[in-house]
Design an enzyme around this catalytic site. Structure first.
Site, mmCIF file in Angstrom:
data_model
loop_
_atom_site.group_PDB
_atom_site.id
_atom_site.type_symbol
_atom_site.label_atom_id
_atom_site.label_comp_id
_atom_site.label_asym_id
_atom_site.label_seq_id
_atom_site.Cartn_x
_atom_site.Cartn_y
_atom_site.Cartn_z
ATOM 1 N N HIS A 299 8.190 -0.653 -15.135
ATOM 2 C CA HIS A 299 8.628 -1.827 -14.392
ATOM 3 C C HIS A 299 9.355 -2.778 -15.345
ATOM 4 O O HIS A 299 8.842 -3.087 -16.406
ATOM 5 C CB HIS A 299 7.400 -2.512 -13.787
ATOM 6 C CG HIS A 299 7.729 -3.467 -12.702
ATOM 7 N ND1 HIS A 299 8.357 -4.646 -12.953
ATOM 8 C CD2 HIS A 299 7.542 -3.415 -11.364
ATOM 9 C CE1 HIS A 299 8.535 -5.291 -11.798
ATOM 10 N NE2 HIS A 299 8.047 -4.552 -10.826
ATOM 11 N N ARG B 133 14.690 -0.389 -10.780
ATOM 12 C CA ARG B 133 13.695 -0.521 -11.850
ATOM 13 C C ARG B 133 13.973 0.350 -13.066
ATOM 14 O O ARG B 133 13.962 -0.118 -14.195
ATOM 15 C CB ARG B 133 12.308 -0.149 -11.320
ATOM 16 C CG ARG B 133 11.745 -1.180 -10.398
ATOM 17 C CD ARG B 133 10.384 -0.762 -9.897
ATOM 18 N NE ARG B 133 9.890 -1.773 -8.965
ATOM 19 C CZ ARG B 133 8.746 -1.688 -8.302
ATOM 20 N NH1 ARG B 133 7.967 -0.633 -8.468
ATOM 21 N NH2 ARG B 133 8.370 -2.637 -7.494
ATOM 22 N N ARG C 190 8.922 5.790 -7.465
ATOM 23 C CA ARG C 190 8.405 5.161 -6.254
ATOM 24 C C ARG C 190 9.162 3.877 -5.954
ATOM 25 O O ARG C 190 9.428 3.090 -6.849
ATOM 26 C CB ARG C 190 6.928 4.841 -6.433
ATOM 27 C CG ARG C 190 6.347 4.047 -5.299
ATOM 28 C CD ARG C 190 4.883 3.766 -5.492
ATOM 29 N NE ARG C 190 4.596 2.803 -6.538
ATOM 30 C CZ ARG C 190 4.691 1.481 -6.388
ATOM 31 N NH1 ARG C 190 5.092 0.962 -5.249
ATOM 32 N NH2 ARG C 190 4.385 0.669 -7.398
ATOM 33 N N LEU D 287 1.179 0.998 -1.545
ATOM 34 C CA LEU D 287 0.157 0.477 -0.642
ATOM 35 C C LEU D 287 0.235 1.233 0.675
ATOM 36 O O LEU D 287 -0.770 1.616 1.278
ATOM 37 C CB LEU D 287 0.370 -1.020 -0.410
ATOM 38 C CG LEU D 287 0.356 -1.888 -1.678
ATOM 39 C CD1 LEU D 287 0.529 -3.358 -1.315
ATOM 40 C CD2 LEU D 287 -0.930 -1.700 -2.455
HETATM 41 C C1 LIG Z 1 0.388 -4.989 -11.051
HETATM 42 C C2 LIG Z 1 0.659 -4.004 -9.947
HETATM 43 C C3 LIG Z 1 1.337 -4.421 -8.819
HETATM 44 C C4 LIG Z 1 1.590 -3.530 -7.785
HETATM 45 N N1 LIG Z 1 2.274 -3.973 -6.697
HETATM 46 C C5 LIG Z 1 2.507 -3.124 -5.673
HETATM 47 C C6 LIG Z 1 3.189 -3.574 -4.510
HETATM 48 O O1 LIG Z 1 3.596 -4.722 -4.412
HETATM 49 N N2 LIG Z 1 3.380 -2.699 -3.506
HETATM 50 C C7 LIG Z 1 2.940 -1.418 -3.574
HETATM 51 O O2 LIG Z 1 3.122 -0.700 -2.617
HETATM 52 N N3 LIG Z 1 2.286 -0.967 -4.666
HETATM 53 C C8 LIG Z 1 2.060 -1.782 -5.716
HETATM 54 N N4 LIG Z 1 1.402 -1.312 -6.825
HETATM 55 C C9 LIG Z 1 0.848 0.034 -6.844
HETATM 56 C C10 LIG Z 1 -0.448 0.125 -6.022
HETATM 57 O O3 LIG Z 1 -1.185 -1.064 -6.176
HETATM 58 C C11 LIG Z 1 -1.366 1.267 -6.421
HETATM 59 O O4 LIG Z 1 -0.638 2.406 -6.584
HETATM 60 C C12 LIG Z 1 -2.396 1.548 -5.336
HETATM 61 O O5 LIG Z 1 -3.062 0.385 -4.999
HETATM 62 C C13 LIG Z 1 -3.386 2.606 -5.742
HETATM 63 O O6 LIG Z 1 -4.438 2.685 -4.798
HETATM 64 P P1 LIG Z 1 -5.547 3.794 -4.851
HETATM 65 O O7 LIG Z 1 -6.429 3.575 -3.698
HETATM 66 O O8 LIG Z 1 -4.885 5.105 -4.935
HETATM 67 O O9 LIG Z 1 -6.315 3.602 -6.209
HETATM 68 P P2 LIG Z 1 -7.051 2.367 -6.885
HETATM 69 O O10 LIG Z 1 -6.881 1.129 -6.139
HETATM 70 O O11 LIG Z 1 -6.646 2.396 -8.315
HETATM 71 O O12 LIG Z 1 -8.574 2.713 -6.790
HETATM 72 C C14 LIG Z 1 -9.206 3.644 -7.592
HETATM 73 C C15 LIG Z 1 -10.655 3.671 -7.243
HETATM 74 O O13 LIG Z 1 -11.248 4.803 -7.798
HETATM 75 C C16 LIG Z 1 -12.418 4.476 -8.472
HETATM 76 N N5 LIG Z 1 -12.567 5.476 -9.524
HETATM 77 C C17 LIG Z 1 -11.630 5.943 -10.374
HETATM 78 N N6 LIG Z 1 -12.158 6.884 -11.165
HETATM 79 C C18 LIG Z 1 -13.450 7.003 -10.816
HETATM 80 C C19 LIG Z 1 -14.528 7.811 -11.272
HETATM 81 N N7 LIG Z 1 -14.375 8.673 -12.251
HETATM 82 N N8 LIG Z 1 -15.725 7.642 -10.681
HETATM 83 C C20 LIG Z 1 -15.912 6.751 -9.674
HETATM 84 N N9 LIG Z 1 -14.920 5.993 -9.206
HETATM 85 C C21 LIG Z 1 -13.720 6.116 -9.768
HETATM 86 C C22 LIG Z 1 -12.234 3.073 -8.917
HETATM 87 O O14 LIG Z 1 -13.483 2.448 -9.093
HETATM 88 C C23 LIG Z 1 -11.465 2.504 -7.742
HETATM 89 O O15 LIG Z 1 -12.386 2.119 -6.759
HETATM 90 C C24 LIG Z 1 1.154 -2.193 -7.879
HETATM 91 C C25 LIG Z 1 0.473 -1.779 -9.013
HETATM 92 C C26 LIG Z 1 0.263 -2.656 -10.065
HETATM 93 C C27 LIG Z 1 -0.363 -2.158 -11.310
#
Ligand SMILES: Cc1cc2nc3c(=O)[nH]c(=O)nc-3n(C[C@H](O)[C@H](O)[C@H](O)COP(=O)(O)OP(=O)(O)OC[C@H]3O[C@@H](n4cnc5c(N)ncnc54)[C@H](O)[C@@H]3O)c2cc1C
Ligand code: HEM
Ligand code: FES
Lengths: 637, 248, 229
Positions: free
Chosen positions: A266, A330, A435, A441
């Site tokens: 980014h 980006r 992406r 999200l």
């Molecule tokens: C700063 C930032 C801003 C962003 N802004 C945007 C945006 O504006 N729009 C957009 O679409 N995307 C955005 N993204 C990307 C997006 O936020 C993420 O890709 C997305 O939220 C990932 O969701 P997830 O449910 O896959 O994983 P996560 O939200 O990362 O959740 C992972 C989960 O797994 C659990 N976990 C992991 N490993 C283990 C393990 N070994 N044992 C037990 N639990 C475990 C964790 O505890 C957590 O609960 C952004 C990302 C960042 C870093």
């Protein structure tokens, strides 16, 4: 290894409906007999767990966080895309689909992306029904903005905390099921291994982070929703505890890892301020709408920005990309910043930064308008850097932000291991090689709310129920392995801290497998990583024991996995002799320095099979067919 | 900068803890507070001792993981700022800093500065949601919501569940947290159906978890990194009065 | 669903009871003050007023009963809440820096209980006549010829004792402190909070507190200073 994407037949627009109409179902009365383990409570995990529990499955949810609400999804700022066309500006499911495939540099699976665009519409309805407070217009209808260079306004947002609001919505839905006794929550519980029985995923081994107790969880299916692995670079915009352990250990048990090298960088993050730096903070890309990016023309110019006259400044994005200028995508903006810094023209500590200057905007719009638009971002910047961006130009630098790679899954979100489903950022995703903003999200919630509830039943109904208990020898074995590994870590009692290893690995990855990669660089990394890993296993020190809260032990386990996984990333980056999206190989660029894709040879998903620590993994290919969109070169000149 | 830190060290929930002092020099003003603790921990590890346990994740002020009493103030002296966003330039060379965990019976200490805030999850589980299943919901624009109402609800929903309100409250009360959720949902049309039951259930869970009552000191408001207003507590009180005499 | 009784025992409804009973006491104190100030009108005024109250008969007992109930509710609830609050944090901080709370808000129970102790003394003094029987038993002949209890003489005689006056002034000061926080706090508890009139409530609370102090303190001061004899 068999890779069958299981894409339904028929025209793309009807595939998902048709598939839903034909998937096998589980009788409502029987659903409670099926236990589903959901690992992760981010958008993907919380939405899946809540929905599956509503359907009547016996859901158990694990998260290493103290509360499901703290998953990394909380940090997303910008927004979530959906093809609602509420703004009447010509958006449609097809257009969102097309933009996503193109944005991903034609390295995504068409059928999945189309479905994603289709269900995007339902996500917004669902979230609003849950009470997610999206931004609204005065008339009471939902507001949208255009995001990440999209030509339509399709991004729904909730001030600068869209991720938080969406996650809280999903978290509340999950807690409702927990309160009703339909889902069981295991917080502060880290999954440390996947258990396979007769080739099917039938459980996990976890460690309680407070007591150190190891638990065997047997289930009828396992859903990994464990997020991305950007922290392999140590410094990234990801939350500090994000890691690759869950998916990597599944990979070691035979799950294919798809496209590990695709990483998104980014462009607008706050630069590193010193050796103490622990993470990087993202600032909204919207800043580029009014800020102008520049560096001094001459190398090593250490004058204050205000003392550098106009004709000695290089507004390099405006110069190189006259039509997109400061708003170039980006990956392009990031690489351009790296280039000027590599030339020695970077600014700030270590020369790793470029100016993002609002002086012109303030002159043109007045400080008040700038404050209205960016006031909170300016405040955040000042809080972190101590500099006032109304007076001194901001300094920005690119940072690792998102990982497009992940465990390979088929159309049903099932990996090549039957019963193991992977959702959200953890799977190799619908984003191809890059992406688009506001799409992660969308994907996480699409997977959890609207895809897995249909496809999981199909798995259950397609195979006989196994009724495995935790006494099964596979569980005993897996538990022993996990305990053995923890003990080994604790008993090294070396000299170096876990953190120092993580930092060093991050530097290797950033230098050789970061924004721009070369064959030689990757080979160098493949030499350095095993050495570092070896040192880690001989010289790391972990104070304390395994029977208590031991954050160093947790970190060590994760770094140990990163130290193996990093090699996989480098192998993938090394083998892909082209540049596409988040993967830029310096050898493969056009004369103007743009990414040069090789569709002939590399239009496939690289799915890697584990062959042992330090061994080169085996490459499997899922060829990508493009029937709906024509492959084209991305140009932002 | 040179600093003297007094940090609460406690091995686990079963043992009692004590304040321990540490000297730090070469603290850069650009460090965040947590980065300063990272550096301290590296030193402690070098000496072969156990580092200070503290919770953190996003380090961007949004996940609500971090949180400690810094010089007697939840999240430290800077307003509207979480511990992870607090930077050392807010301190002076030679300062002494006391660092303690959130203290409340409903937040038992797990280790050092880490406390168990699962009581918050139980409050939410007892009613902090809208009872809708996935699917079968009306179109998002079917329910227009005035911008003012939407903003009011949003400001309540900005809560990150860090627990600073409880920590700062002389009564260890969770009113600000609970009221933020009750007001967020209770002010939106989607949340009307269960508005009265919700307040009864969430307040009773809040009480059963052992949080204190509200004396309107408003320390919570001052400590909240998201600037959530005690107006929401007043709304919860109104709802509770109504619910007391209407819910059966 | 539990019963209305359990809801009333919740922290919030307990506070509502505190607020309502506290406001009732504030109302009583305002009325009481108005009556007391009649001391400046001379013996006829205040004694007539005193008799007027007694002439209310049954109604007086209703009012007295109401205020007693309010006091009892207020006191018991405050102790119940205080116990809750104290047990919500058993280990205290080594260092705390108050930001929004005030000295008054943090000492509500202490000021309240001190007031209670004084109140018992005050009642036994002026209502039950247990402190100084001589001055308590005086009588006065109203202009209309009725013979009534001589409140005026009793008050003047007793406040000439500097100890009694000083204790009284201290108690009134505590009432003032208690009220500075109590009044606005009661509104918040009752859910009356809006940016457009919060300032007004705060000011009114302060105003009433100051009024209490000036009003009540003026009596012993005037008597000690021989302005009222
Ligand atoms: C700063 C930032 C801003 C962003 N802004 C945007 C945006 O504006 N729009 C957009 O679409 N995307 C955005 N993204 C990307 C997006 O936020 C993420 O890709 C997305 O939220 C990932 O969701 P997830 O449910 O896959 O994983 P996560 O939200 O990362 O959740 C992972 C989960 O797994 C659990 N976990 C992991 N490993 C283990 C393990 N070994 N044992 C037990 N639990 C475990 C964790 O505890 C957590 O609960 C952004 C990302 C960042 C870093
Ligand atoms: C002279 C008479 C008194 C008056 C006018 C008065 C008035 C009030 C009022 C209006 C409140 C505010 C309630 C709220 O915050 O909602 C209050 C609070 C309080 N009062 Fe009194 N009170 C009086 C006497 C007492 C006495 C005798 C006690 C002794 C026990 C007491 C103890 C308290 C306490 C502890 C609170 C704070 C309640 C809490 O912490 O929740 N008060 N008072
Ligand atoms: S670490 Fe997430 S709020 Fe501080």
């Amino acid at each position: 290894m068999q890779l069958n994407a299981n894409i339904p037949d028929g025209p793309i627009a009807g595939k998902w409906d048709d598939h839903k109409a034909h998937v096998k179902l589980v009788n409502p009365a029987n659903k409670r007999k099926f236990k589903v383990l959901v690992v992760g409570t981010g958008l993907a995990g919380a939405s899946a767990a809540a929905t599956l529990a509503e359907l009547g499955y016996d859901v158990h949810v694990l998260t290493f966080h103290d509360s499901p609400r703290r998953a990394h999804s909380i940090a997303a700022q910008g927004g979530i895309n959906a093809a609602k066309n509420y703004q009447n500006d010509g958006d449609s499911i097809y257009r969102l689909f097309y933009d996503t495939v193109k944005g991903g540099d034609f390295r995504a699976r068409e059928a999945n992306v189309y479905r994603l665009a289709q269900v995007s519409v339902n996500i917004i309805d669902q979230c609003v029904a849950q009470g997610v407070p999206f931004a609204r217009e005065y008339g009471g209808l939902l507001d949208n903005r255009s995001f990440g260079g999209a030509q339509v306004s399709r991004t729904f947002y909730a001030a600068g905390q869209t991720g938080q609001q969406l996650l809280i919505g999903a978290y509340q839905a999950l807690m409702r099921m927990v309160g009703a006794g339909k889902a069981k929550l295991w917080a502060r519980e880290e999954m440390l291994d996947l258990v396979l029985v007769d080739g099917h995923a039938k459980g996990v081994i976890s460690r309680n982070l407070v007591t150190g107790a190891i638990t065997r969880h047997a289930a009828d299916a396992v859903l990994l929703c464990t997020g991305g692995y950007g922290n392999v670079f140590f410094l990234s915009t990801n939350a500090k505890n994000s890691n690759v352990t869950a998916t990597y250990r599944a990979y070691k048990k035979g799950a294919a890892f798809g496209n590990p090298c695709y990483t998104q960088i980014h462009p607008t993050c706050i630069p590193v301020s010193g050796d103490h730096q622990s993470k990087l903070t993202l600032m909204s890309e919207s800043l580029r709408n009014d800020g102008r990016i520049w560096v001094p023309k001459t190398k090593g110019d250490t004058r204050k920005p205000s003392e550098i006259p106009e004709n000695e400044r290089d507004y390099y994005l405006e110069r190189k990309y006259p039509s997109f200028g400061n708003l170039s995508p980006r990956d392009i903006a990031s690489r351009a910043a790296k280039q000027v810094c590599d030339e020695g023209r970077g600014v700030g500590p270590g020369g790793l930064g470029v100016y993002l200057d609002f002086a012109d905007a303030i002159k043109r719009l007045g400080a008040n308008v700038v404050k209205q638009r960016y006031g909170n971002l300016f405040e955040m910047y000042e809080r972190i850097t101590g500099e006032n961006p109304y007076e001194v130009p901001m300094r920005i630098y690119p940072a690792v932000h998102y990982t497009m790679g992940g465990l390979w899954v088929d159309y049903n979100l099932m990996s090549n291991i039957p019963g193991l489903h992977v959702l959200g950022e953890a799977n190799f995703s619908d984003h191809g090689a890059n992406r688009l903003g506001a799409s992660a999200l969308m994907q996480g919630l699409a997977d959890g709310y609207f895809v897995i509830p249909y496809t999981l039943g199909h798995y259950f109904a397609s195979f006989p129920k196994m009724n495995i208990t935790t006494d099964h020898p596979e569980f005993v074995k897996a538990e022993e392995e996990v305990k053995g590994k923890l003990n080994r870590l604790l008993n090294i009692k070396g000299k170096r801290s876990v953190l120092s290893f993580h930092r060093e690995l991050g530097k290797i990855m950033w230098d050789y497998c970061g924004m721009a990669r070369t064959k030689e660089g990757l080979e160098k990394a493949l030499e350095l990583i095993p050495k570092l890993r070896e040192e880690f296993w001989q010289n790391v020190t972990i104070p304390g024991s395994g029977e208590e809260l031991n954050q160093n032990l947790e970190h060590a386990g994760r770094v140990a996995d990163f130290l193996e996984f990093a090699e996989l990333m480098c192998y993938d980056a090394h083998h892909r002799n082209e540049s596409c999206g988040g993967h830029f190989r310096e050898e493969y660029q056009t004369e103007d320095g743009e990414a040069l894709r090789n569709d002939e040879e590399y239009s496939y998903v690289a799915a890697w099979e584990y062959t042992g620590v330090g061994n080169k993994p085996i490459l499997h290919k899922e060829n990508l067919e493009f029937n709906e969109v024509k492959l084209a070169v991305r140009s932002y000149k | 900068m040179k600093l003297k830190l007094h940090i609460w060290r406690q091995k686990n929930a079963a043992t009692s803890g004590k304040m321990t002092s540490y000297e730090m020099d070469n603290v850069s003003p650009d460090m965040s507070f947590l980065e300063m603790l990272d550096v301290l921990n590296e030193k402690i590890i070098e000496r072969g001792e156990e580092p200070v346990a503290f919770e953190h994740d996003c380090r961007e002020g949004i996940c609500g993981s971090c949180g400690m009493m810094i010089n007697g103030m939840a999240h430290g002296p800077e307003k509207l700022t979480t511990t992870c966003q607090l930077h050392m330039r807010k301190f002076n060379d030679g300062d002494e800093i006391t660092i303690e965990p959130w203290r409340a019976e409903a937040f038992p200490v797990i280790k050092d500065l880490v406390v168990d805030r699962s009581s918050f999850d139980r409050i939410i589980a007892s009613g902090g949601y809208v009872n809708v299943n996935t699917g079968g919901v009306p179109d998002a624009n079917a329910i227009p919501i005035g911008k003012k109402v939407a903003d009011y609800a949003f400001n309540a929903a900005a809560c990150i569940g860090c627990g600073a309100c409880v920590a700062a409250c002389p009564n260890a009360s969770a009113m600000l947290f609970t009221s933020a959720k009750i007001s967020h949902l209770g002010s939106l049309p989607q949340g009307q159906v269960e508005r009265m039951d919700r307040v009864i259930n969430m307040v009773s869970t809040m009480d059963n978890e052992g949080f204190g009552g509200c004396t309107n000191h408003l320390e919570c408001e001052a400590a909240c990194p998201k600037g959530i207003s005690a107006e929401y507590i007043a709304q919860m009180n109104r709802d509770m009065m109504k619910a007391t005499f209407t819910v059966r | 669903m539990a019963s209305i009784r359990t809801y009333l025992q919740s922290t919030i409804m307990s506070k509502v009871i505190m607020a309502l009973s506290g406001l009732a006491v504030i109302g009583f104190l305002l009325a009481h003050l108005a009556g007391n100030l009649l001391v400046f009108g001379g013996p006829e005024a205040i004694n007539k007023y005193g008799q007027g109250l007694r002439d209310l008969g049954g109604l007086l007992w209703v009012l007295r009963g109401g205020i007693v109930v309010a006091f009892i509710a207020h006191i018991f609830t405050s102790i119940h809440l205080k116990q809750r609050n104290a047990s919500a944090r058993k280990v205290s901080y080594a260092n705390t820096q108050p930001v929004n709370s005030t000295f008054a808000s943090r000492t509500m129970l202490i000021s309240g209980l001190s007031i209670l102790i004084y109140l018992l003394f005050h009642l036994s003094h002026f209502t039950w006549g247990m402190v100084s029987t001589k001055s308590f038993n005086g009588s006065y002949i109203l202009q209309d010829g009725r013979i009534v209890h001589d409140v005026y003489a009793m008050v003047v005689a007793d406040f000439q004792n500097p100890i009694i006056s000083i204790v009284y002034i201290v108690a009134v000061t505590l009432v003032m402190f208690h009220t500075t926080h109590a009044f606005s706090s009661a509104f918040q508890t009752l859910g009356i909070n809006h940016p457009s009139y919060n300032g007004l409530i705060k000011k009114a609370g302060l105003g009433i507190a100051i009024l209490f102090w000036i009003g009540y303190v003026s009596i012993p001061v005037a008597i000690l200073g021989q302005f009222v004899k």
